[in-house]
Design a protein around this motif. Structure first.
Motif: not given
Length: 180
Positions: A150-156, A168-174
């Motif tokens: 899986f790839i972190s949203p931050l890398d996207l 940032r929002q997706a990463h915080e949610l995860e």
């Protein structure tokens, strides 16, 4: 029957109070033919690290008989006590005899060790039905899987798939549950 790629997903929870949301979503994915839950365990680890296990599943009775406690066998958890350990060892020996690679102690992923004390985890062994045609096309073309992840949203962000704020929002949610 062709089986799709299988993945073990470990989801952590602080103070789990399941109200059926996860089971309902897994059932929706099953009904759509996207994934099948081969097996699922809920593991609670108390403050001292003692483990309690409950079996979760949306398998049919026939599928449950076919797969048994697959997660327990995969991670070396004797959910059926001594009988479970013996059955897991026998299954591993049979697979090795047939040329199937079985994890060595050095390669093993200690899922239970990764679960923090005083928390819980859902261990989901899922089959990706959607990927069967893709995998078959890759094999037909002479290809094979080398790796996945899986790839972190931050890398996207660097790929232009998300803005910095969306990432940032997706990463915080995860990660929201892990920060407690």
């Amino acid at each position: 029957m062709a089986i799709g790629p299988v993945q073990l997903i470990v989801l952590g929870f602080h103070n789990p109070e399941f109200h059926g949301e996860i089971t309902a979503e897994l059932e929706r994915l099953r009904e759509s033919g996207t994934v099948r839950v081969i097996d699922a365990l809920a593991v609670h680890k108390d403050a001292e690290g003692e483990i309690e296990v409950a079996h979760l599943s949306n398998l049919t009775d026939e599928e449950a008989r076919e797969f048994g406690s697959a997660v327990g066998a995969l991670i070396g958890l004797g959910i059926e006590g001594d009988k479970g350990f013996v059955a897991g060892a026998q299954a591993g020996a049979e697979a090795a005899a047939e040329g199937v690679h079985v994890f060595s102690d050095e390669e093993a992923w200690d899922v239970l060790e990764d679960i923090p004390n005083d928390s819980a985890a859902a261990l989901l062994l899922i089959e990706h039905h959607w990927a069967v045609p893709l995998r078959d096309a890759v094999v037909k073309a002479g290809g094979f899987r080398i790796s996945d992840g899986f790839i972190s949203p931050l890398d996207l962000v660097e790929l232009g798939l998300l803005t910095a704020e969306e990432a940032r929002q997706a990463h915080e949610l995860e990660r929201a549950g892990s920060a407690r």
